[in-house]
Motif scaffolding. Structure first.
Motif: not given
Lengths: 350, 296, 306
Positions: A178-181, A199-204
């Motif tokens: 997606p373009e936006l999460l 949080l780390e996962l989302i950032k990665r």
């Protein structure tokens, strides 16, 4: 920020969402503006009842009756989302913009395997066949760091831990790139150690895809860790907006200052944490002026008039890149009204 | 919804009986289902009470020359195979229907509540015995138990009431026991216990009022079921015997002539549906009004 | 799971014994001389003695019950006092007819009930919802035998579309099935509606929407699957009630099932037949409830959050 000139991925203008209850209209979100750019994370922070979750649900158009988006504009890369029909918008959800929720425990359907639920997304949006979808599921589960994805795909949600379920949710949300999460309190229900991992996962994943991320949280720690830009919400409005460094170094709005003072810090020694007096005003007795005035230590006569969100022009001690704040203190009217205020007093929180 | 909605459950549960009754009444009125149900029932109660003044004919006087008349200004609902006025028979039969339904439920409820209170409060062996017996009685689906009992006792109004009362006992025992288990360990009851109140006092003065809501709801619904069952038994010829103008019995005798004279079965059936509807709607409405979860 | 099934089976034992005991005691409830009642007013002393002998009425009560159970264990339900035929022979063929009737009643109840329940839940508080629920409470309040008579009058007598009575042809299924199924459909519709409303508010339904699942699939796939779990219990119970509802329906439509058998037997004071039928119906009900319990447990297992 280097991406500043690009068109924003998400642009929200004057968003208004109300709930029509027996007791009358409750303006849960009342004129909210913000933008999120590519590769950028916007953190929306506020107490429960501030309208932050309703804002995110409004962007996804997941507001259920008696709630309704009654005004404003939501654009995704220039596409006016509120003009889409239900069926058109359903094609965007989970595809161009997707969302993960606070409660991984209950956000997955208990009667389907997690593999099935992740596959559903790609089957809908990428028109994949069964086998192809299965391959994709395995790839996604691997990507979000689920060990033994082949066998985990066959598990039912209740067989997984909270952290694993949130990873599944993320896999599901990101399967269509997606373009936006939108992440609504993605870590609140999880153990502290798991929180950091998620949080780390989302950032990665953001780094590898360049998607825009909106994180909704009440936790300033999460904001500090993840956000580039921050919007502070209070009683249905954005009261302060700034990039994360500016906000933490120099919170302007008395409410933001209060929030900062109520979190423990390890660089400063304090005997007592301050708390913000009082509670969020109920919708029925929402003041017509500044909504924070009742709880504000600096409230004065002028605060009976509703302030607007604007770049500060007063009492900011030479800072120019300070974002925007909804407070009379930072306007020229403040002094004109005979409310001289020393900067140190205002900024005692920083 | 208004102010009662926001009352805390504690206040609700342990409020004084009068205010409980008043607030119940208020909620009932606000709830459309229970209001309509209550109106229907009041209507039929009035019919039963003033039956002698409402009947246009003697319900039992036969007039063979005037049989099978369709509805007319003289016989509003027509006449039956013996030339009796169906309207008057339905009016007269109203009290029988209400009587069978309410008395069988009242008797069943009294026994069921006492057994349920004992089972829930004392637990252990007494609980096991009472609930196993209830399980056995509930293992007979629908009217089967009543049918079996009436078959042995013989067909009559009182035997139908006895059979239906027995059928109602386990229903009330189960529901009372369940509610008692829910409130038995709340601090309030424990406090009364700690103060050394006698068991009987705890059971009837403190526990019973706190478990009364589901019982009241069940009672209303159970009257509806019992009326249907009683009518069913009469229809099978096992209940009230002709020529008594009981609705089920009227349906039974009318069915033989139904092809050419459907009014013989139409009107008693409609009366039956309305009364049962009244109790069902009252019960449904009360459940919604009393259930804190459904007050969204 | 196996432990659950075994425990549940063990719980059945006292219930089954209780059911047989209650059925056995029916004869004891008969006021006066049971043998006299069964043999009739005109019976001679020898005939009475014959009946007492056959039914073992001269033995002490516990011996009688022991014999009753012993026979039952060999699937022997005694003999009819009227025809001398073994009750088992009377019951067995009619049992299938009643079961078939209950099955079609269930088909009506489940299909109509689910359909209306979903319809109502889909548009909560709309006119459609209100209308459906009003229809449901009326359906619930209708005596099924009266409904049967009215259906028969309209569709068989007036319109001539369907046969009035009997059992065997496929056309003969409709009216009894509707008669039986209406109340069940009402109950299932109400249950489905409330279960759907509860489920529609769940987080995972929101997740499904957030994924872009079409609203139709959100309702029929994600929500309904979960809502059906509590409905299964109600459906099971309904099947049990159909067994007893068959008594009236069979009487209305002259269907030669267990219901007719028991009513005729009562009329003829043929108590061994009454006992046998009651036992068969009650035990079938107990068995169906057991199956539903296990099924519910299986369906629900995935949902339990530990």
């Amino acid at each position: 920020m280097t991406t500043k000139d690009h068109t924003p991925v998400l642009k929200v203008e004057n968003l208004q969402t109300s709930f029509f209850t027996y007791d009358g209209e409750v303006k849960a979100v009342d004129g909210v503006d913000f933008e999120v750019r590519e590769n950028e994370t916007l953190g929306i922070v506020g107490e429960s009842g501030s309208g932050k979750s309703i804002t995110s649900l409004s962007v996804m158009q997941l507001i259920q009756s008696p709630g309704e988006i009654i005004g404003g504009k939501i654009e995704l890369n220039g596409d006016d989302l509120l003009q889409k029909s239900k069926a058109q918008f359903a094609k965007y959800r989970g595809n161009r913009l997707s969302m993960i929720f606070q409660e991984p425990m209950t956000s997955l359907n208990p009667v389907f395997t997690v593999g099935h639920q992740v596959a559903e997304t790609v089957k809908i949006h990428k028109k994949m066949g069964k086998r192809e979808a299965h391959q994709e599921v395995i790839r996604m589960l691997k990507l979000v760091g689920i060990p033994a994805p082949e066998s985990r795909a066959k598990s039912y949600p209740h067989e997984l831990s909270g952290g694993m379920r949130q990873r599944v949710m993320i896999a599901m949300a990101l399967a269509c790139e997606p373009e936006l999460l939108i992440a609504d309190e993605p870590t609140t229900a999880l153990d502290v150690t798991i929180q950091a991992q998620i949080l780390e996962l989302i950032k990665r994943l953001q780094e590898s895809t360049g998607m825009a991320v909106m994180i909704i949280t009440h936790d300033l720690g999460v904001i500090a860790e993840t956000a580039d830009q921050v919007a502070v919400m209070y009683a249905g409005e954005v009261v302060e907006q700034a990039d994360v460094k500016t906000l933490f170094n120099r919170p302007l709005h008395p409410y933001t200052q209060g929030l900062m003072n109520s979190i423990p810090r390890h660089d400063v020694d304090v005997d007592e944490l301050e708390v913000i007096r009082g509670t969020v005003p109920s919708p029925a007795e929402m003041p017509s002026g500044c909504r924070f005035a009742q709880r504000c230590p600096y409230a004065s006569e002028i605060c009976n008039t509703h302030p607007s969100l604007a770049a500060p022009s007063n009492n900011i001690d030479g800072h120019t890149d300070a974002g925007a704040v909804r407070c009379w203190i930072y306007t020229d009217e403040w002094d004109a009204e005979g409310n001289p205020m020393k900067n140190e007093e205002v900024q005692q929180g920083s | 919804m208004g102010s009662t909605v926001n009352q805390s459950p504690e206040r609700e549960e342990f409020a004084k009986p009068e205010s409980r009754f008043k607030s119940l009444l208020k909620r009932m009125i606000r709830n459309k289902s229970s209001l309509i149900g209550a109106c229907i029932l009041i209507f039929f109660l009035l019919i039963a009470a003033f039956a002698p003044f409402l009947m246009t004919h003697d319900p039992n006087s036969t007039d063979v020359l005037n049989d099978f008349q369709g509805p007319s200004s003289e016989n509003w609902f027509g006449t039956d195979h013996n030339g009796r006025d169906i309207f008057s028979r339905i009016i007269y039969g109203t009290h029988l229907t209400l009587y069978v339904g309410t008395v069988s439920v009242a008797v069943g409820a009294v026994f069921g509540i006492v057994l349920g209170l004992l089972a829930g409060y004392y637990g252990r062996i007494l609980d096991s015995i009472i609930m196993r017996v209830a399980d056995v009685l509930l293992a007979f689906p629908g009217i089967l138990l009543a049918l079996a009992i009436v078959s042995a006792l013989g067909p009559s109004l009182n035997n139908v009431i006895i059979a239906l009362a027995i059928y109602n006992i386990p229903v009330f025992a189960r529901i009372t026991r369940g509610s008692v288990l829910e409130v038995k360990d709340v601090e309030y009851i424990q406090a009364v216990r700690a103060l050394g109140a006698k068991d009987a006092k705890i059971l009837f003065q403190h526990l019973l009022p706190n478990v009364s809501s589901p019982i009241i709801v069940q009672a209303s619904l159970q009257v509806a079921t019992s009326i249907l069952s009683a009518a069913g038994l009469s229809f099978l010829g096992l209940g009230v015997q002709p020529p008594t103008p009981e609705w089920g019995a009227m349906l039974n005798s009318g069915r033989s002539y139904m092809w050419d004279n459907p009014h013989l079965t139409l009107f008693p059936g409609i009366a039956l549906v309305l009364v049962v509807l009244g109790f069902n709607m009252l019960g449904d409405g009360l459940r919604d009004a009393l259930d804190p979860r459904s007050k969204k | 799971m196996h432990i659950f099934i075994i425990r549940r089976l063990l719980q059945l034992i006292p219930v089954i014994i209780g059911v047989t005991l209650v059925a056995f005691l029916i004869i004891q409830l008969i006021p006066g001389d049971a043998a006299q009642v069964m043999a009739g007013e005109a019976a001679s002393e020898e005939q009475l003695e014959q009946v007492r002998e056959n039914l073992g009425l001269n033995e002490p009560l516990y011996v009688q019950y022991g014999l009753f159970l012993a026979d039952l264990a060999q699937f022997d339900l005694g003999e009819s006092v009227r025809t001398g035929q073994p009750v088992m022979e009377l019951v067995a063929p009619r049992f299938w007819i009643t079961l078939e009737l209950a099955f079609w009643g269930l088909v009506v109840a489940v299909s109509v009930g689910l359909f209306l329940g979903i319809l109502a839940a889909n548009k909560q508080n709309s006119f459609r919802d209100f209308g459906t629920m009003a229809a449901a409470v009326i359906g619930l309040s209708m005596p099924n035998f009266w409904l049967g008579l009215m259906l028969m009058y309209v569709f068989a007598n007036q319109l001539g579309w369907l046969p009035t009575s009997g059992w065997g042809d496929w056309q003969q299924i409709f009216l009894p099935a509707i008669t039986m199924g209406t109340a069940g459909a009402a109950i299932i519709a109400r249950m489905t509606r409330s279960a759907m409303l509860e489920v529609i508010g769940e987080d995972y339904v929101r997740t499904a929407r957030a994924k872009g699942v079409k609203e139709r699939f959100v309702i029929y796939k994600h929500a309904l699957r979960n809502a059906l779990i509590p409905v299964v219990t109600v459906i099971g119970l309904q099947f049990g009630y159909f067994l007893s509802g068959a008594v009236l329906t069979e009487s209305v439509f002259s269907i030669n099932g267990l219901g007719r058998l028991v009513v005729d037997a009562i009329a003829q004071r043929d108590f061994p037949v009454v006992q046998g039928t009651v036992i068969v119906l009650a035990l079938t009900f107990v068995f169906v409830n057991f199956v539903v319990d296990v099924l519910y447990r299986v369906l629900n297992k995935r949902i339990e959050l530990n």
